[in-house]
Design an enzyme around this catalytic site. Sequence first.
Site, PDB file in Angstrom:
ATOM      1  N   TYR A  54     -27.784  12.671   3.609  1.00  0.00           N
ATOM      2  CA  TYR A  54     -27.321  12.291   2.605  1.00  0.00           C
ATOM      3  C   TYR A  54     -27.031  13.398   1.113  1.00  0.00           C
ATOM      4  O   TYR A  54     -27.722  15.150   1.841  1.00  0.00           O
ATOM      5  CB  TYR A  54     -29.273  11.228   1.494  1.00  0.00           C
ATOM      6  CG  TYR A  54     -30.053  12.352   0.823  1.00  0.00           C
ATOM      7  CD1 TYR A  54     -30.160  13.216   0.544  1.00  0.00           C
ATOM      8  CD2 TYR A  54     -31.635  11.327   1.067  1.00  0.00           C
ATOM      9  CE1 TYR A  54     -30.973  13.613   0.384  1.00  0.00           C
ATOM     10  CE2 TYR A  54     -32.592  12.434   0.981  1.00  0.00           C
ATOM     11  CZ  TYR A  54     -32.292  13.538   0.353  1.00  0.00           C
ATOM     12  OH  TYR A  54     -33.469  14.116  -0.144  1.00  0.00           O
ATOM     13  N   THR A  55     -26.651  13.001   0.487  1.00  0.00           N
ATOM     14  CA  THR A  55     -24.843  14.255  -0.128  1.00  0.00           C
ATOM     15  C   THR A  55     -27.148  15.087  -1.183  1.00  0.00           C
ATOM     16  O   THR A  55     -26.437  15.724  -1.852  1.00  0.00           O
ATOM     17  CB  THR A  55     -24.527  13.487  -0.395  1.00  0.00           C
ATOM     18  OG1 THR A  55     -24.763  12.736  -2.133  1.00  0.00           O
ATOM     19  CG2 THR A  55     -23.470  13.000  -0.746  1.00  0.00           C
TER      20      THR A  55
ATOM     21  N   GLU B 149     -21.717  12.785   5.922  1.00  0.00           N
ATOM     22  CA  GLU B 149     -22.945  12.745   4.253  1.00  0.00           C
ATOM     23  C   GLU B 149     -23.046  11.159   3.646  1.00  0.00           C
ATOM     24  O   GLU B 149     -21.816  10.658   3.408  1.00  0.00           O
ATOM     25  CB  GLU B 149     -21.967  13.546   3.507  1.00  0.00           C
ATOM     26  CG  GLU B 149     -22.440  15.030   3.890  1.00  0.00           C
ATOM     27  CD  GLU B 149     -23.311  15.869   3.369  1.00  0.00           C
ATOM     28  OE1 GLU B 149     -24.380  14.490   3.100  1.00  0.00           O
ATOM     29  OE2 GLU B 149     -23.783  16.778   3.294  1.00  0.00           O
TER      30      GLU B 149
ATOM     31  N   HIS C  18     -30.780  14.991   9.725  1.00  0.00           N
ATOM     32  CA  HIS C  18     -30.330  16.223   9.080  1.00  0.00           C
ATOM     33  C   HIS C  18     -32.676  16.864   9.628  1.00  0.00           C
ATOM     34  O   HIS C  18     -32.460  18.256   9.761  1.00  0.00           O
ATOM     35  CB  HIS C  18     -30.003  16.579   7.683  1.00  0.00           C
ATOM     36  CG  HIS C  18     -29.402  17.770   7.596  1.00  0.00           C
ATOM     37  ND1 HIS C  18     -29.160  18.262   5.999  1.00  0.00           N
ATOM     38  CD2 HIS C  18     -29.403  19.215   8.118  1.00  0.00           C
ATOM     39  CE1 HIS C  18     -28.831  19.889   6.054  1.00  0.00           C
ATOM     40  NE2 HIS C  18     -29.461  19.814   7.971  1.00  0.00           N
TER      41      HIS C  18
ATOM     42  N   ASP D  88     -33.258  14.974   4.400  1.00  0.00           N
ATOM     43  CA  ASP D  88     -32.936  14.241   4.239  1.00  0.00           C
ATOM     44  C   ASP D  88     -31.958  13.612   5.817  1.00  0.00           C
ATOM     45  O   ASP D  88     -32.413  13.657   6.634  1.00  0.00           O
ATOM     46  CB  ASP D  88     -31.123  14.478   4.093  1.00  0.00           C
ATOM     47  CG  ASP D  88     -30.362  15.453   4.275  1.00  0.00           C
ATOM     48  OD1 ASP D  88     -30.897  16.693   4.530  1.00  0.00           O
ATOM     49  OD2 ASP D  88     -29.448  15.619   4.435  1.00  0.00           O
TER      50      ASP D  88
END
Length: 274
Positions: free
Chosen positions: A53-54, A117, A162, A172
């Site tokens: 995720y960003t 992402e 990640h 994330d």
Amino acid sequence: MTSGPEQPERPSVSATALAPVFAPDFAPALVRPSPNFGERVGGRAPDMIILHYTGMPSAKAALDWLCTEQSQVSSHYFVSETGIVTQLVPESGRAWHAGRSIWKNHTDINSASVGIEIAHPGHVAGQPRPEPYPAPQITAIIRLCRDIVARHSITAERVLAHSDVAPTRKQDPGEWFPWDRLHREGVGLWVEPAPVSGGRFFQEGDEGQPVEALQSMLALYGYGTEVTGHYGAETAADVRAFQRHFRPVRVDGIADMSTISTLHNLLQHSSNIS
């Protein structure tokens, strides 16, 4: 997302020159080239997908950051909340998304993977229940991943978070990411988590053969767990990463019977031990 240049990388002149002129590998994707990429070491073809995720409140700000040379980070794809997919780096290139990471004893995850992402604010301090991922976004992620899996023959257990490849640094895409749904639609490996109950458990400070057996199972699946027989902070981080992905109802770094049983069942379904 990596917030800064943990491992500074610079595009070669040829890579920078190629950045603006590529067709999307995933046909429905828009293209917005990022300068932050290079060549895959040894010309390696990707055999992993890493989902992120960003961790930023604004999708626009996240996309701008990934496409700015100053950031020294990028990904191959960016998926907005509404399900729009944008490709930033050709899949033939090495995007800079994983940072310091390891899986199956391999440390150059960027050369081995396609990075995605996902626009989402992530774990926010003081917000115990993060926002769910919007349905159109998840639908787009599944469609994108299925396309990548088919083109590169990526096995189910190599579709990862990640946090799986960088457990001590990253969380994330989070314990609320719907890995079970992805699996039902042909993306990634999943087994039904064993129910949380009582029984024996292991935690930081414990030592002995049972801890060594747990570490061996984590390492066999792919985590960078050192088999020492000592349950230290890094083993706890690996357990949290496993729980976040495969037993998300409780993420505490304690290897209870639910965690151990789920890990055992996952290994039984994995080609890693076949």
